[in-house]
Enzyme design. Structure first.
Site, PDB file in Angstrom:
ATOM      1  N   ARG A 260       2.583   4.271  -2.075  1.00 26.96           N
ATOM      2  CA  ARG A 260       3.692   3.331  -1.969  1.00 26.96           C
ATOM      3  C   ARG A 260       3.808   2.471  -3.224  1.00 26.96           C
ATOM      4  O   ARG A 260       2.813   2.153  -3.857  1.00 26.96           O
ATOM      5  CB  ARG A 260       3.539   2.463  -0.722  1.00 26.96           C
ATOM      6  CG  ARG A 260       3.657   3.278   0.563  1.00 26.96           C
ATOM      7  CD  ARG A 260       3.482   2.453   1.818  1.00 26.96           C
ATOM      8  NE  ARG A 260       3.652   3.302   2.995  1.00 26.96           N
ATOM      9  CZ  ARG A 260       2.672   4.026   3.540  1.00 26.96           C
ATOM     10  NH1 ARG A 260       1.453   3.965   3.020  1.00 26.96           N
ATOM     11  NH2 ARG A 260       2.908   4.786   4.574  1.00 26.96           N
TER      12      ARG A 260
ATOM     13  N   GLN B 227       8.234   4.973  -2.619  1.00 24.51           N
ATOM     14  CA  GLN B 227       7.046   5.809  -2.495  1.00 24.51           C
ATOM     15  C   GLN B 227       7.137   7.036  -3.381  1.00 24.51           C
ATOM     16  O   GLN B 227       8.204   7.415  -3.856  1.00 24.51           O
ATOM     17  CB  GLN B 227       6.850   6.235  -1.045  1.00 24.51           C
ATOM     18  CG  GLN B 227       8.023   6.968  -0.428  1.00 24.51           C
ATOM     19  CD  GLN B 227       7.809   7.215   1.061  1.00 24.51           C
ATOM     20  OE1 GLN B 227       7.493   8.329   1.465  1.00 24.51           O
ATOM     21  NE2 GLN B 227       7.984   6.172   1.866  1.00 24.51           N
TER      22      GLN B 227
END
Length: 415
Positions: A287, A97
């Site tokens: 993400r 992420q």
């Protein structure tokens, strides 16, 4: 000043023992405990322990923002606690992420609002208009991926793997060994059609196995942690492009007390270990894989910083005896570690004084037992527990009730 009850968060990647043992409660727990939040986040605020019962810290701040936060904090950050501090325990890898900058967050939040994307939608990227810098300090050995590795080192790693399926990518990066080359390679991998990925990824993982076997025979441990991590991620997330992307990142092992600072655009993943983490009070996450959750590739590419990160480990300030400061540019938070001693001549109470305007502090005890005194109030903080010190409270004094103790003091940056 009040004891502060944190809120446990259960995620599959958490531990059934680490946070329970830290708090001195029975382990293993029924469900994995991933995080223990100490803050005023609307999703799960901590609670003040008061004579009239438990009171939400969020509600307490809403009722008296100036008294609890201080005038300077309210003027700079508005009537809310600008940071969230937590214990984190990872038994399994978290997702790859990154977090946006302030400008990116404001623009993305406005754009998604204008498009009518619900705040709780699974495809929503921006839950608020804030950036989310993070600082993580290891309590145990702590493994992570953090920032893009030097392209020259990654070319060397690919060469050691000696896989035909990697050769075009090795040549791609070798021809452009800079941030642009990393962007091109990462984009190629993160957008691979699943059919192509299902061909490349198993071949790369097989090459990792062979490279580890050669390392065992020769004793050359160069890239061994990287290879093992790739294989571990391949088991947890089969067919996920994030496994390939992980081969481009710095593989870091923090020792207790060492830290990582993760600024906007830094692609990262926590792999294993227990830590104290402090961050700006935001939910904005982009993400990049290693997750079943939403991955917005175009938006991720927009926020990622592809500049190689030579040394992701933060250099702490240890100029004061028994005090470790973790300096970051984040205006929302600051974190200090303090070693307290009751058995030696330097075991005098440690005064937690403000450097500037009055502001709130949260003290987390991670070893021993600590007495905190502020004005007429005195509290005992056990290991794994916390105390809230409002801006209006007199400067507290801390002393160990055991032979030694260790605390982290979370506060607002620049105040």
């Amino acid at each position: 000043m009040n004891l502060l009850d944190g809120t446990a968060r259960s995620y599959a990647w958490g531990s059934r023992t680490a946070l329970a043992e830290l708090r001195g409660v029975p382990a293993p727990t029924r469900h994995p405990e991933a995080e223990m939040w100490f803050g005023a986040h609307p999703g799960d605020p901590a609670h003040l322990v008061t004579p009239r019962g438990r009171v939400s810290l969020l509600e307490a701040i809403d009722s008296d923002p100036t008294g609890l936060l201080g005038t300077g904090v309210v003027e700079r950050h508005g009537p809310r606690l600008p940071f969230l501090v937590k214990f984190l325990a990872a038994e399994e890898p978290l997702s790859l992420q990154a977090h946006p900058s302030s400008d990116q967050a404001r623009e993305g939040f406005r754009r998604e609002n204008a498009a009518g994307v619900p705040l709780d939608a699974s495809v929503r990227n921006y839950k608020d208009a804030s950036h989310k810098p993070e600082l993580v300090v290891a309590l145990t050995e702590f493994d992570a991926l953090a920032g893009f590795r030097s392209p020259a080192e990654t070319v060397e790693l690919f060469g050691r793997l000696d896989a035909d399926e990697l050769r075009p990518y090795l040549e791609m990066l070798a021809a452009q060994p800079d941030s642009s080359g990393l962007r091109t390679l990462f984009t190629s991998w993160i957008t691979l059609p699943q059919r192509a990925l299902d061909s490349v990824l198993p071949a790369v993982l097989d090459a990792c196995v062979r490279a580890l076997e050669r390392a065992e025979q020769t004793g050359d441990r160069t890239f061994v942690p990287e290879l093992r991590t790739a294989l571990e991620l391949g088991e947890y997330y089969p067919g996920d492009a994030g496994v390939l992307a992980a081969l481009l990142l710095n593989r870091v092992t923090l020792q207790p007390g060492e830290a990582l600072y993760l600024d906007a655009g830094n692609l990262h993943a926590y792999l294993r270990g227990t830590a104290v983490e402090i961050m700006a009070n935001s939910d904005n996450v982009l993400r990049g894989g290693l997750t079943p959750k939403h991955v917005d590739v175009p938006e991720l590419l927009r926020v990622l910083d592809f500049e190689p990160l030579d040394s992701p480990v933060l250099v702490a300030d240890t100029s004061r005896p028994h005090v470790v400061r973790y300096p970051t540019p984040a205006p929302e938070f600051a974190l200090v570690g303090v070693e307290l001693s009751a058995a030696s001549g330097d075991g005098e109470p440690w005064t937690l004084a403000h450097d500037g305007d009055a502001a709130p502090r949260i003290v987390l005890c991670v070893d021993g037992r600590v007495q905190v005194s502020s004005g007429e109030s005195t509290l005992v903080v056990e290991r794994g527990s916390a105390v809230w010190i409002a801006a209006s409270d007199p400067d507290p004094q801390l002393c160990a009730l055991t032979d030694s103790a260790r605390v982290f003091v979370a506060g607002v940056g620049g105040i």
